[in-house]
Write an enzyme that holds these catalytic residues in place. Structure first.
Site, PDB file in Angstrom:
ATOM      1  N   HIS A 252      87.952   6.258  94.351  1.00  0.00           N
ATOM      2  CA  HIS A 252      89.098   6.609  93.410  1.00  0.00           C
ATOM      3  C   HIS A 252      88.800   7.456  92.140  1.00  0.00           C
ATOM      4  CE1 HIS A 252      90.651   2.805  94.828  1.00  0.00           C
ATOM      5  NE2 HIS A 252      89.457   1.986  94.408  1.00  0.00           N
TER       6      HIS A 252
HETATM    7  O1  RIB Z   1      90.729   0.650  90.318  1.00  0.00           O
HETATM    8  C1  RIB Z   1      89.430   1.091  90.639  1.00  0.00           C
HETATM    9  C2  RIB Z   1      88.763   1.798  89.581  1.00  0.00           C
HETATM   10  O2  RIB Z   1      88.353   0.339  89.014  1.00  0.00           O
HETATM   11  C3  RIB Z   1      87.846   2.578  89.357  1.00  0.00           C
HETATM   12  O3  RIB Z   1      87.950   3.409  88.146  1.00  0.00           O
HETATM   13  C4  RIB Z   1      86.601   1.888  89.679  1.00  0.00           C
HETATM   14  O4  RIB Z   1      85.531   2.260  89.139  1.00  0.00           O
HETATM   15  C5  RIB Z   1      86.803   0.663  88.841  1.00  0.00           C
HETATM   16  O5  RIB Z   1      86.288   0.528  87.022  1.00  0.00           O
END
Ligand code: RIB
Ligand code: CA
Length: 325
Positions: A252
């Site tokens: 992500h």
């Molecule tokens: O949904 C994914 C996000 O939530 C990413 O940034 C992960 O590190 C958590 O913060």
């Protein structure tokens, strides 16, 4: 030369915590053309003191104690974080066996006394149009900075946020993504601030995957930071393989940094996006109108650029090259 500030909720080294923030920060540290002006810390994946210590540990391993790390919000603007903390602690217990050989970051106070929101305001306002703010956690610090100094919306070059889920399920509730769900009021403030905002939602981040074989490639680079990244990433990959049946973990946050480095890896569209604040079951849901029939823009015109498509192969090449593979 890019000038970045990263706002992050790093959990590297803590059992059961996603490691994507550490990978994202490492990319920014390792790309020579990036001037990383600072990292501001927000509670999310882990509590604030743990996130701060995870970030300081990463900087020490990378030999970059020169990069300011500023502590920020311990809790969301309005939301009660306790239910999600209970769930994250249960995951930590469940995952602990896989982190048995990973040293916990030792809790340490911030070396930089500046609070995150103040650091964001001062840094961005003194360099109007120059700084890209890459937000990879809940938006509490970013919203607070915008409330402190609304002109920040005009002074920041761009805000790139990893968050939201528009045409795909959420990852915390069936409709809400973690960063949005953790502090929906903060996200609402940022969405409606007028700042140039690019969303990197689950719609594209879940099309990425880091496998054990790529971790072996990262480990083979052999620098202190890549050795550390491989050490902290392997248990997370093994955990999601076991618990989610995936071939590897999603990337992500590294995608948000790579979109900043090379905007052409993702196709963007102008959308009107807001966030649900009052729904019993839908709170934290990001809701987007893409302006195409039937989702014609509501009262509001486009307020964000949404990454709707991704060249995954180019993204992975950029990520591995940045790390030194
Ligand atoms: O949904 C994914 C996000 O939530 C990413 O940034 C992960 O590190 C958590 O913060
Ligand atoms: Ca994050």
């Amino acid at each position: 030369m890019w000038r970045f500030i990263i706002d992050s909720d790093p959990g590297n080294g803590f059992p059961g915590s996603d490691v994507d923030d550490a990978l994202a920060i490492a990319i920014a540290l390792l790309v020579p053309e990036v001037d990383l002006r600072g990292v501001t810390i927000v509670a999310g994946n882990v509590e604030l003191p743990e996130a701060l210590s995870a970030a300081l540990t990463l900087m020490e391993v990378a030999g970059r104690r020169d990069v300011p790390v500023c502590a920020g919000a311990e809790r969301p603007l309005v939301a009660d974080p306790r239910p999600i903390r209970v769930a994250m602690n249960a995951r930590r217990q469940d995952a602990a066996r896989l982190w048995a050989t990973v040293p916990l970051p030792c809790l340490q106070p911030p070396r930089d006394p500046r609070r995150a929101a103040r650091f964001l305001v001062e840094s961005i306002m003194e360099a109007p149009g120059e700084i890209t703010l890459i937000a990879i956690g809940p938006l509490t610090n970013v919203a607070t900075a915008l409330l402190l100094e609304p002109q920040l919306a005009q002074a920041v070059r761009e805000i790139i946020w990893m968050g939201g889920a528009l045409r795909c399920p959420g990852n915390v509730t069936p409709v809400a993504e973690f960063n949005a769900f953790y502090d929906p009021e903060a996200a609402y403030i940022v969405f409606h601030s007028g700042a140039p905002l690019t969303l990197v939602p689950l719609d594209v981040t879940t099309r990425t995957c880091l496998t054990l074989s790529e971790i072996a490639q990262i480990r083979a680079i052999g620098t202190p930071i890549t050795t550390y990244l491989a050490m902290i990433t392997e248990p997370w990959v093994r955990y999601v393989m076991e618990r989610r049946g995936l071939p590897g973990c999603w990337l992500h946050d590294p995608l948000a940094v790579c979109v900043a480095l090379d905007p052409t890896i993702a196709r963007r569209e102008p959308w009107h996006v807001t966030i649900e604040l009052t729904g019993q079951q839908s709170r934290g849901q990001t809701i987007g109108w893409d302006g195409k029939f039937p989702y014609l823009f509501p009262g509001g015109q486009p307020n964000v650029q949404v990454c709707v498509d991704l060249d995954t192969r180019r993204f992975m090449a950029l990520l591995l090259t940045a790390l030194g593979a």
